[in-house]
Design a protein around this motif. Structure first.
Motif, PDB file in Angstrom:
ATOM      1  N   ASP A 112       0.817  -1.213   0.000  1.00 31.71           N
ATOM      2  CA  ASP A 112       0.000   0.000   0.000  1.00 31.71           C
ATOM      3  C   ASP A 112       0.851   1.263   0.000  1.00 31.71           C
ATOM      4  O   ASP A 112       0.446   2.306  -0.514  1.00 31.71           O
ATOM      5  CB  ASP A 112      -0.906   0.025   1.239  1.00 31.71           C
ATOM      6  N   ARG A 113       2.037   1.196   0.612  1.00 39.32           N
ATOM      7  CA  ARG A 113       2.890   2.362   0.729  1.00 39.32           C
ATOM      8  C   ARG A 113       3.979   2.398  -0.351  1.00 39.32           C
ATOM      9  O   ARG A 113       4.464   3.454  -0.715  1.00 39.32           O
ATOM     10  CB  ARG A 113       3.556   2.362   2.111  1.00 39.32           C
ATOM     11  N   TRP A 135       4.248  10.155   2.634  1.00 40.12           N
ATOM     12  CA  TRP A 135       2.844   9.897   2.932  1.00 40.12           C
ATOM     13  C   TRP A 135       2.565  10.348   4.371  1.00 40.12           C
ATOM     14  O   TRP A 135       3.446  10.416   5.207  1.00 40.12           O
ATOM     15  CB  TRP A 135       2.507   8.408   2.778  1.00 40.12           C
ATOM     16  N   ASN A 136       1.295  10.673   4.630  1.00 39.49           N
ATOM     17  CA  ASN A 136       0.901  11.231   5.926  1.00 39.49           C
ATOM     18  C   ASN A 136       1.859  12.361   6.311  1.00 39.49           C
ATOM     19  O   ASN A 136       2.096  13.257   5.526  1.00 39.49           O
ATOM     20  CB  ASN A 136       0.854  10.143   6.998  1.00 39.49           C
ATOM     21  N   CYS A 141       9.574  13.209  13.260  1.00 43.75           N
ATOM     22  CA  CYS A 141       8.504  12.220  13.459  1.00 43.75           C
ATOM     23  C   CYS A 141       7.798  12.512  14.772  1.00 43.75           C
ATOM     24  O   CYS A 141       8.206  12.026  15.827  1.00 43.75           O
ATOM     25  CB  CYS A 141       9.110  10.811  13.464  1.00 43.75           C
ATOM     26  N   THR A 142       6.747  13.306  14.746  1.00 47.74           N
ATOM     27  CA  THR A 142       6.064  13.704  15.975  1.00 47.74           C
ATOM     28  C   THR A 142       5.405  12.528  16.694  1.00 47.74           C
ATOM     29  O   THR A 142       5.229  12.566  17.921  1.00 47.74           O
ATOM     30  CB  THR A 142       4.999  14.782  15.687  1.00 47.74           C
ATOM     31  N   ASP A 143       5.063  11.470  15.952  1.00 46.96           N
ATOM     32  CA  ASP A 143       4.376  10.337  16.574  1.00 46.96           C
ATOM     33  C   ASP A 143       5.198   9.665  17.666  1.00 46.96           C
ATOM     34  O   ASP A 143       4.635   9.100  18.608  1.00 46.96           O
ATOM     35  CB  ASP A 143       4.000   9.290  15.517  1.00 46.96           C
ATOM     36  N   PHE A 199      11.584   5.304  14.512  1.00 42.87           N
ATOM     37  CA  PHE A 199      10.589   6.260  14.002  1.00 42.87           C
ATOM     38  C   PHE A 199       9.397   5.496  13.443  1.00 42.87           C
ATOM     39  O   PHE A 199       9.568   4.486  12.763  1.00 42.87           O
ATOM     40  CB  PHE A 199      11.199   7.154  12.908  1.00 42.87           C
ATOM     41  N   TRP A 200       8.208   6.030  13.717  1.00 42.75           N
ATOM     42  CA  TRP A 200       6.988   5.382  13.264  1.00 42.75           C
ATOM     43  C   TRP A 200       5.964   6.451  12.904  1.00 42.75           C
ATOM     44  O   TRP A 200       5.750   7.393  13.657  1.00 42.75           O
ATOM     45  CB  TRP A 200       6.440   4.486  14.371  1.00 42.75           C
TER      46      TRP A 200
END
Length: 240
Positions: free
Chosen positions: A60-61, A155-156, A211-213, A237-238
Motif C-alpha cells: 500500500d505504501r 505519505w501522511n 517524526c512527531t508520533d 521512528f513510526w
C-alpha cells in the motif's frame, strides 16, 4: 523454506543487489545477528546493509508499478538540495507557535526511560517472531544514499525521500547514524548513545520534528526521548 513473497521479490528486483532472505516466523535475534554480521563486513564488501521487513501493508505504501525507474528516482532525489539544519529550525519554529503555552510542558525533563538496543520494526506482534525480511547489501558507502535507492516516505506526515536523504546525511555526519531497517511505516537507525544531555535534547527535538508520533503517541515528552538517546544504540521512528 518458505517461498519468497511477491512484495519481497519486488524489493529484490527493484534494488538489483545481493541480499539475504529471512523467512517469516524466524527468531528476532536471528535477524539482528545476521544484520550485525553483514554490517561488520560492510567496508570490505563495499556495501551498506539494510533490513526490509515486509507485512501485508507494505504494498500500500510502496507501489513499484507506479514509481519511476531506480535511476530516475535517484537522479530526482539527489538533484534537490535541502539544508537539514534550516529544515529543523523552520519546523521547530512552526511547532512552537502552534503549541504556544503547552510547549514547555510538552518538552518536559530529561528523565529516566528505557534504553533501545536492537531493532524491533521486524516484529510480528501477533506471534512475537519476525516478519518476512530481506537484508539488502546496497552497493553504497555513504549510508544516507539508501534514501535515493528506495522510495520511502512522502505519505501522511512522513518526510519525503528528498528530505530523508539530506536529513540522513546530516545525522550521519553529526552522529554517525546509519539507516538500518524499513517497513511500510517504520524507520530505524543504528547509532551510538549521545551521552551529553544537552546534545541529546537537541537531537531529541530534531527527531520530534522528523517524526512527531514517537513523542505524541509514544514517550509523551521530548525530555524522555532525550534520555532514551543517552543510552540507546537504535533510533526508532513510526508514522501512523
Amino acid at each position: 523454506m518458505s517461498k519468497i513473497s511477491r512484495n519481497a521479490q519486488a524489493i529484490v528486483d527493484y534494488l538489483g543487489c545481493d541480499y539475504v532472505y529471512i523467512q517469516k516466523g524466524s527468531e528476532l535475534s536471528a535477524v539482528n545477528s545476521t544484520y550485525n554480521e553483514l554490517f561488520d563486513k560492510r567496508e570490505m564488501g563495499g556495501y551498506t546493509p539494510i533490513i526490509f521487513a515486509i507485512d501485508s501493508s507494505f504494498e500500500d505504501r510502496v507501489m513499484f508499478d507506479n514509481r519511476k525507474s531506480r535511476d530516475e528516482f535517484q537522479k530526482e532525489v539527489m538533484s534537490t538540495e535541502i539544508n537539514a539544519k534550516k529544515w529543523f529550525r523552520n519546523a521547530l519554529e512552526n511547532e512552537k507557535e502552534e503549541m504556544s503555552d503547552y510547549w514547555d510542558e510538552h518538552i518536559g525533563e530529561v528523565e529516566d526511560s528505557e534504553e533501545m538496543n536492537g531493532f524491533s520494526g521486524m516484529r510480528d506482534f501477533h506471534t512475537g517472531k519476525s516478519l518476512e525480511c530481506v537484508i539488502a547489501k546496497i552497493p553504497i558507502t555513504n549510508p544516507w544514499e539508501i534514501f535515493a535507492w528506495f522510495p520511502f516516505g512522502g505519505w501522511n506526515e512522513c518526510p519525503n525521500p528528498e528530505e530523508m536523504f539530506w536529513i540522513g546525511k546530516y545525522w550521519y555526519e553529526k552522529y554517525g547514524a546509519i539507516p538500518a531497517l524499513m517497513t511500510h511505516d517504520v524507520l530505524e537507525f543504528k547509532a551510538s548513545p549521545v551521552k551529553d544531555k544537552t546534545a541529546a535534547m537537541e537531537l531529541a527535538l530534531e527527531q520530534y520534528m522528523f517524526c512527531t508520533d514517537i513523542v505524541d503517541q509514544g514517550v509523551e515528552t521530548v525530555g524522555r526521548l532525550a534520555d532514551i538517546l543517552t543510552k540507546s544504540s537504535t533510533w526508532y521512528f513510526w508514522w501512523d
